[in-house]
Design a protein around this motif. Structure first.
Motif, PDB file in Angstrom:
ATOM      1  N   SER A  19      55.446  83.881  36.485  1.00  0.00           N
ATOM      2  CA  SER A  19      57.148  84.425  37.107  1.00  0.00           C
ATOM      3  C   SER A  19      58.464  83.972  36.829  1.00  0.00           C
ATOM      4  N   VAL A  20      58.044  82.122  36.060  1.00  0.00           N
ATOM      5  CA  VAL A  20      58.506  80.824  35.189  1.00  0.00           C
ATOM      6  C   VAL A  20      59.030  81.536  34.404  1.00  0.00           C
ATOM      7  N   LEU A  21      58.644  82.621  33.452  1.00  0.00           N
ATOM      8  CA  LEU A  21      59.155  83.562  32.541  1.00  0.00           C
ATOM      9  C   LEU A  21      60.175  85.164  33.151  1.00  0.00           C
ATOM     10  N   ALA A  22      60.095  85.586  34.029  1.00  0.00           N
ATOM     11  CA  ALA A  22      61.052  86.292  34.155  1.00  0.00           C
ATOM     12  C   ALA A  22      62.554  85.095  35.108  1.00  0.00           C
ATOM     13  N   LEU A  23      61.958  84.174  35.756  1.00  0.00           N
ATOM     14  CA  LEU A  23      62.731  83.364  36.810  1.00  0.00           C
ATOM     15  C   LEU A  23      64.046  82.436  35.811  1.00  0.00           C
TER      16      LEU A  23
END
Length: 277
Positions: free
Chosen positions: A150-154
């Motif tokens: 999710s870090v790629l989005a957040l």
């Protein structure tokens, strides 16, 4: 290619940069060079979303700068997962600045909904290729890696509540997107520039037939047909042979070779940050 997976241990929402400053499970996946083989698939999935397609087609130039585009994307992915806090902050700020001018009637590169879909494609393609090469993750590891992805989005504009809370919810979101998106003329233009790029360096043009073959077979049927890509018994058999050969050989390569692209782009990123300091 992509179907909803069996999840037995849903976990709470994703964690942010702090958890990624120490070795975590996502590193095991993202470091593998085999993920680059899914680059064209990921892009065609991304631009199947009309807003993404408009932004990419109107503001990017895959035909003349394919290696620059690859450099930008991989620098972001590797830095956000492997970089220090300062490196992550610097690269994310650069991405935000680049996105400021990517907007027009009906689309904006800063739209969290579009950024969520882009990040989702990176997860779906990456996890599919990794598990094809190394086997299926245990449920607990699979869920942990999903949360960390999710870090790629957040790290962009996506808020924590937008990233589906579990893999089960993710694949529901994914399947709904695949079933409802429209492949526009913008998307087809991007696909042509990627898969039939006459302006690319010779080394890229030489592998394009293989890229077209694997991309066509990896895309969901609905999108493959919408892009006008071909399949058939011979193509499917050739794809199975290619994947079987790769599965038999790639995991046997030394880790230094399998992780070379990650190390190369991280060195390149650090060199550029030093020059702008």
């Amino acid at each position: 290619m992509y179907t909803e997976e069996k999840i037995t241990d849903p976990s709470p929402g994703p964690e942010l940069f702090d958890a990624l400053e120490k070795p975590v499970k996502i590193h095991k996946v993202v470091q593998e060079a085999i993920l680059l083989a899914g680059g064209a698939v990921a892009i065609l999935l991304q631009v199947a979303e009309p807003g993404v397609a408009q932004g990419v087609d109107n503001h990017s130039n895959f035909a003349y700068r394919p290696l620059d585009r690859l450099r930008t994307t991989m620098t972001y992915v590797y830095c956000v997962t492997f970089g220090t806090r300062d490196e992550k902050k610097a690269v994310v700020e650069m991405v935000h600045r680049a996105h400021e001018s990517v907007n027009g009637p009906g689309y904006s590169a800063d739209d969290p909904r579009l950024q969520l879909w882009v990040a989702a494609t990176l997860y779906a393609v990456g996890i599919e290729l990794y598990q094809e090469m190394f086997g299926i993750f245990e449920d607990a590891d699979a869920e942990a890696i999903y949360r960390e992805y999710s870090v790629l989005a957040l790290s962009l504009r996506v808020t924590p509540d937008m990233w589906p809370p579990s893999q089960k919810e993710f694949w529901k979101y994914w399947n709904n997107q695949i079933a409802t998106m429209d492949v526009t003329d913008n998307a087809k233009s991007v696909a042509k520039n990627i898969l039939r790029n006459k302006e690319a360096p010779l080394q890229i043009r030489l592998i394009l037939p293989l890229v077209r073959l694997t991309t066509a077979q990896m895309l969901p049927d609905r999108l493959r047909q919408a892009y006008g890509l071909k399949t058939g018994k011979i193509r499917r058999a050739t794809y199975r042979f290619v994947m079987g050969f790769t599965k038999a050989t790639y995991p046997c390569l030394p880790k230094t070779i399998r992780t070379y692209p990650m190390k190369y782009y991280m060195r390149d990123m650090r060199r550029r940050l030093e020059n702008t300091a």
